[in-house]
Every structure is written in C-alpha cells, then in structure tokens.
Write a protein that holds these residues in place. Structure first.
Motif, PDB file in Angstrom:
ATOM      1  N   LYS A  85       2.602  15.486 -12.565  1.00 29.76           N
ATOM      2  CA  LYS A  85       1.701  16.256 -13.252  1.00 29.76           C
ATOM      3  C   LYS A  85       1.368  17.587 -12.677  1.00 29.76           C
ATOM      4  N   VAL A 122       3.887   5.717  -5.424  1.00 35.46           N
ATOM      5  CA  VAL A 122       4.019   5.988  -7.037  1.00 35.46           C
ATOM      6  C   VAL A 122       2.893   6.897  -7.384  1.00 35.46           C
ATOM      7  N   GLN A 123       1.566   6.897  -6.684  1.00 40.73           N
ATOM      8  CA  GLN A 123       0.726   7.892  -6.948  1.00 40.73           C
ATOM      9  C   GLN A 123       0.958   9.175  -6.770  1.00 40.73           C
ATOM     10  N   LEU A 124       1.578   9.284  -5.549  1.00 41.25           N
ATOM     11  CA  LEU A 124       2.136  10.749  -5.180  1.00 41.25           C
ATOM     12  C   LEU A 124       3.247  11.297  -5.916  1.00 41.25           C
ATOM     13  N   ARG A 125       3.989  10.500  -6.498  1.00 37.63           N
ATOM     14  CA  ARG A 125       5.107  10.733  -7.548  1.00 37.63           C
ATOM     15  C   ARG A 125       4.402  11.268  -8.879  1.00 37.63           C
ATOM     16  N   ALA A 126       3.508  10.360  -9.389  1.00 40.10           N
ATOM     17  CA  ALA A 126       2.481  10.850 -10.709  1.00 40.10           C
ATOM     18  C   ALA A 126       2.037  12.171 -10.529  1.00 40.10           C
ATOM     19  N   ASP A 127       1.398  12.440  -9.333  1.00 40.51           N
ATOM     20  CA  ASP A 127       0.648  13.596  -9.096  1.00 40.51           C
ATOM     21  C   ASP A 127       1.467  14.719  -8.891  1.00 40.51           C
ATOM     22  N   THR A 128       2.706  14.425  -8.318  1.00 43.59           N
ATOM     23  CA  THR A 128       3.928  15.624  -8.307  1.00 43.59           C
ATOM     24  C   THR A 128       4.062  15.779  -9.563  1.00 43.59           C
ATOM     25  N   ARG A 179       0.828  -1.228   0.095  1.00 49.04           N
ATOM     26  CA  ARG A 179      -0.001  -0.005  -0.071  1.00 49.04           C
ATOM     27  C   ARG A 179       0.839   1.266  -0.099  1.00 49.04           C
ATOM     28  N   ARG A 186       2.349   1.513  -3.582  1.00 51.97           N
ATOM     29  CA  ARG A 186       1.304   2.330  -4.278  1.00 51.97           C
ATOM     30  C   ARG A 186       1.003   3.794  -4.299  1.00 51.97           C
ATOM     31  N   ASP A 187       0.881   4.400  -2.748  1.00 44.94           N
ATOM     32  CA  ASP A 187       0.677   5.506  -2.444  1.00 44.94           C
ATOM     33  C   ASP A 187       1.844   6.293  -3.086  1.00 44.94           C
TER      34      ASP A 187
END
Length: 105
Positions: free
Chosen positions: A53, A45-51, A39, A42-43
């Motif tokens: 973007k 990876v999502q934070l990196r993608a949001d940053t 978890r 995954r969090d």
C-alpha cells in the motif's frame, strides 16, 4: 497379589503419571509455539500489505517525477562520450607517432 507385584504396580502408576505430566508440558509448549508462529504469520501478511500500500501511494504521488528522472537518465546515456573508442584512437595515434619517430631518424 503379593507385595512385590503391588510395589511394581505402584511404581508403574507413578511412572504413568510422570509420563502424562511430561506429555502435558510438551503439548503446552507446542501450543505456545504454534500460537507464536500463527501470530508471526499474521504480522508478516499485515506488513506485506502495508508495504504494498505504501509503495502504491509513493508511486502515485511521485510517478511523474520518476518518469522525468528516467527520461533525464536516458538522455544522459545517449549523450555520454564513447570512452572506449577514444581510448583506442589515442592508443593508435600514440603507436603511429612512435613509429614515425622511430623511422624518421
């Protein structure tokens, strides 16, 4: 089978049950840790993608302003005073004035 052998067998069976219970607890704890680790990954990876973007959006929105600021900074760098050279000239002028005052007597 005598009485001591029977009691040893019973104790061994009880020990086997205790060990099996302990292993089950350890396996459960490890499963929880693996789930938390997955978890967190995954969090992250999502934070990196949001940053990435959000940075892309900021650069798209303010790219021209950043370029203008960079140009202004470069212009200021070119027009700044050469303070080390001015300091050296002042030191030399002071030394000449002191030498002149010393030898003028």
């Amino acid at each position: 089978m005598t009485v001591p052998e029977a009691s040893v067998a019973v104790e061994l069976e009880r020990l086997r049950g205790t060990v099996a219970t302990g292993f089950a607890r350890v396996e459960g704890s490890l499963a929880v840790l693996v789930e938390r680790s997955d978890r967190n990954e995954r969090d992250l990876v999502q934070l990196r993608a949001d940053t990435v973007k959000d940075l892309g959006e900021l650069r798209a929105d303010h790219g021209k302003e950043l370029d203008e600021l960079r140009a202004d900074v470069e212009a200021l760098k070119k027009n700044r005073w050469p303070l080390p050279a001015i300091g050296a000239l002042t030191g030399v002028a002071g030394a000449v004035a002191a030498a002149f005052a010393l030898f003028a007597r």
